[in-house]
Design a protein around this motif. Structure first.
Motif, PDB file in Angstrom:
ATOM      1  N   PHE A  91      -1.109  -0.201 -10.226  1.00  0.00           N
ATOM      2  CA  PHE A  91      -0.083   0.712 -10.728  1.00  0.00           C
ATOM      3  C   PHE A  91      -0.156   0.821 -12.251  1.00  0.00           C
ATOM      4  N   ALA A  92      -0.255  -0.324 -12.919  1.00  0.00           N
ATOM      5  CA  ALA A  92      -0.316  -0.334 -14.384  1.00  0.00           C
ATOM      6  C   ALA A  92      -1.554   0.391 -14.896  1.00  0.00           C
ATOM      7  N   TYR A  93      -2.672   0.263 -14.204  1.00  0.00           N
ATOM      8  CA  TYR A  93      -3.901   0.942 -14.625  1.00  0.00           C
ATOM      9  C   TYR A  93      -3.724   2.453 -14.615  1.00  0.00           C
ATOM     10  N   PHE A  94      -3.109   2.979 -13.579  1.00  0.00           N
ATOM     11  CA  PHE A  94      -2.987   4.437 -13.474  1.00  0.00           C
ATOM     12  C   PHE A  94      -1.842   4.999 -14.294  1.00  0.00           C
ATOM     13  N   VAL A  95      -0.857   4.193 -14.614  1.00  0.00           N
ATOM     14  CA  VAL A  95       0.266   4.671 -15.408  1.00  0.00           C
ATOM     15  C   VAL A  95      -0.063   4.632 -16.895  1.00  0.00           C
ATOM     16  N   ALA A  96      -0.861   3.645 -17.295  1.00  0.00           N
ATOM     17  CA  ALA A  96      -1.188   3.492 -18.721  1.00  0.00           C
ATOM     18  C   ALA A  96      -2.077   4.575 -19.242  1.00  0.00           C
TER      19      ALA A  96
ATOM     20  N   THR B  46       0.829  -1.203   0.000  1.00  0.00           N
ATOM     21  CA  THR B  46       0.000   0.000   0.000  1.00  0.00           C
ATOM     22  C   THR B  46       0.866   1.256   0.000  1.00  0.00           C
ATOM     23  N   VAL B  47       1.870   1.263   0.846  1.00  0.00           N
ATOM     24  CA  VAL B  47       2.778   2.412   0.913  1.00  0.00           C
ATOM     25  C   VAL B  47       3.585   2.531  -0.384  1.00  0.00           C
ATOM     26  N   ALA B  48       4.099   1.402  -0.860  1.00  0.00           N
ATOM     27  CA  ALA B  48       4.901   1.425  -2.088  1.00  0.00           C
ATOM     28  C   ALA B  48       4.077   1.888  -3.283  1.00  0.00           C
ATOM     29  N   LEU B  49       2.827   1.453  -3.362  1.00  0.00           N
ATOM     30  CA  LEU B  49       1.960   1.868  -4.462  1.00  0.00           C
ATOM     31  C   LEU B  49       1.728   3.370  -4.431  1.00  0.00           C
TER      32      LEU B  49
ATOM     33  N   LEU C 174       3.175   5.796  -7.350  1.00  0.00           N
ATOM     34  CA  LEU C 174       2.258   6.578  -8.181  1.00  0.00           C
ATOM     35  C   LEU C 174       2.537   8.067  -8.067  1.00  0.00           C
ATOM     36  N   ARG C 175       2.764   8.534  -6.858  1.00  0.00           N
ATOM     37  CA  ARG C 175       2.937   9.972  -6.653  1.00  0.00           C
ATOM     38  C   ARG C 175       4.288  10.463  -7.149  1.00  0.00           C
ATOM     39  N   PHE C 176       5.365   9.798  -6.730  1.00  0.00           N
ATOM     40  CA  PHE C 176       6.696  10.300  -7.040  1.00  0.00           C
ATOM     41  C   PHE C 176       7.314   9.649  -8.274  1.00  0.00           C
ATOM     42  N   GLY C 177       6.931   8.425  -8.571  1.00  0.00           N
ATOM     43  CA  GLY C 177       7.483   7.738  -9.735  1.00  0.00           C
ATOM     44  C   GLY C 177       6.753   8.094 -11.012  1.00  0.00           C
ATOM     45  N   ALA C 178       5.423   8.036 -10.953  1.00  0.00           N
ATOM     46  CA  ALA C 178       4.620   8.272 -12.150  1.00  0.00           C
ATOM     47  C   ALA C 178       4.024   9.673 -12.197  1.00  0.00           C
ATOM     48  N   GLY C 179       4.067  10.387 -11.095  1.00  0.00           N
ATOM     49  CA  GLY C 179       3.501  11.733 -11.062  1.00  0.00           C
ATOM     50  C   GLY C 179       1.992  11.761 -11.138  1.00  0.00           C
ATOM     51  N   VAL C 180       1.350  10.714 -10.634  1.00  0.00           N
ATOM     52  CA  VAL C 180      -0.106  10.592 -10.677  1.00  0.00           C
ATOM     53  C   VAL C 180      -0.633  10.683  -9.247  1.00  0.00           C
ATOM     54  N   ARG C 181      -1.782  11.326  -9.092  1.00  0.00           N
ATOM     55  CA  ARG C 181      -2.411  11.419  -7.767  1.00  0.00           C
ATOM     56  C   ARG C 181      -3.812  10.809  -7.843  1.00  0.00           C
ATOM     57  N   PRO C 182      -3.913   9.477  -7.754  1.00  0.00           N
ATOM     58  CA  PRO C 182      -5.229   8.844  -7.816  1.00  0.00           C
ATOM     59  C   PRO C 182      -5.989   9.035  -6.498  1.00  0.00           C
ATOM     60  N   PRO C 183      -7.292   8.770  -6.513  1.00  0.00           N
ATOM     61  CA  PRO C 183      -8.075   8.873  -5.283  1.00  0.00           C
ATOM     62  C   PRO C 183      -7.610   7.861  -4.228  1.00  0.00           C
ATOM     63  N   LEU C 184      -8.152   8.003  -3.033  1.00  0.00           N
ATOM     64  CA  LEU C 184      -7.732   7.177  -1.908  1.00  0.00           C
ATOM     65  C   LEU C 184      -8.035   5.694  -2.110  1.00  0.00           C
ATOM     66  N   PHE C 185      -9.241   5.358  -2.538  1.00  0.00           N
ATOM     67  CA  PHE C 185      -9.623   3.956  -2.602  1.00  0.00           C
ATOM     68  C   PHE C 185      -8.765   3.107  -3.534  1.00  0.00           C
ATOM     69  N   PRO C 186      -8.401   3.569  -4.716  1.00  0.00           N
ATOM     70  CA  PRO C 186      -7.492   2.754  -5.527  1.00  0.00           C
ATOM     71  C   PRO C 186      -6.119   2.547  -4.872  1.00  0.00           C
ATOM     72  N   ARG C 187      -5.674   3.539  -4.119  1.00  0.00           N
ATOM     73  CA  ARG C 187      -4.386   3.392  -3.438  1.00  0.00           C
ATOM     74  C   ARG C 187      -4.461   2.369  -2.317  1.00  0.00           C
ATOM     75  N   LEU C 188      -5.657   2.087  -1.823  1.00  0.00           N
ATOM     76  CA  LEU C 188      -5.839   1.084  -0.768  1.00  0.00           C
ATOM     77  C   LEU C 188      -6.139  -0.304  -1.325  1.00  0.00           C
ATOM     78  N   SER C 189      -6.066  -0.474  -2.627  1.00  0.00           N
ATOM     79  CA  SER C 189      -6.406  -1.759  -3.251  1.00  0.00           C
ATOM     80  C   SER C 189      -5.569  -2.942  -2.750  1.00  0.00           C
ATOM     81  N   PRO C 190      -4.297  -2.780  -2.342  1.00  0.00           N
ATOM     82  CA  PRO C 190      -3.576  -3.940  -1.804  1.00  0.00           C
ATOM     83  C   PRO C 190      -4.167  -4.493  -0.507  1.00  0.00           C
ATOM     84  N   LEU C 191      -5.024  -3.735   0.134  1.00  0.00           N
ATOM     85  CA  LEU C 191      -5.648  -4.232   1.367  1.00  0.00           C
ATOM     86  C   LEU C 191      -6.802  -5.193   1.092  1.00  0.00           C
ATOM     87  N   VAL C 192      -7.322  -5.181  -0.129  1.00  0.00           N
ATOM     88  CA  VAL C 192      -8.444  -6.061  -0.468  1.00  0.00           C
ATOM     89  C   VAL C 192      -8.065  -7.534  -0.309  1.00  0.00           C
TER      90      VAL C 192
END
Length: 85
Positions: A80-85, A21-24, A28-46
């Motif tokens: 990660f791939a979804y938001f980077v693509a 979760t932290v790595a994602l 996304l923020r610093f590697g890809a420069g993307v700021r997705p909403p909170l819930f997609p960033r919590l997807s590893p918890l599912v």
């Protein structure tokens, strides 16, 4: 102090889910420069919650903690791939 195997397994899956979760979020923020909403960033918890709620009974109770760890990593990479693509 020796932990029971079930506690070790729970901790291992929880640590991997938290780390992913932290790595994602950081990737996304610093590697890809993307700021997705909170819930997609919590997807590893599912998969982690799937592990917690299915480990006692049900068809998914046959999966090992390593299977759940693998599922967590796959969900992280797919998100990660979804938001980077």
């Amino acid at each position: 102090m020796e932990l029971p195997e079930s506690v070790r397994d729970d901790l291992l899956v929880a640590v991997v889910a938290a780390g992913c979760t932290v790595a994602l979020t950081l990737a996304l923020r610093f590697g890809a420069g993307v700021r997705p909403p909170l819930f997609p960033r919590l997807s590893p918890l599912v998969p982690y919650f799937g592990y917690l709620f299915s480990k006692r009974s049900g068809p998914l109770s046959a999966l090992s903690p390593l299977d759940w760890i693998g599922a967590t990593v796959v969900v992280t990479l797919l998100t990660f791939a979804y938001f980077v693509a």
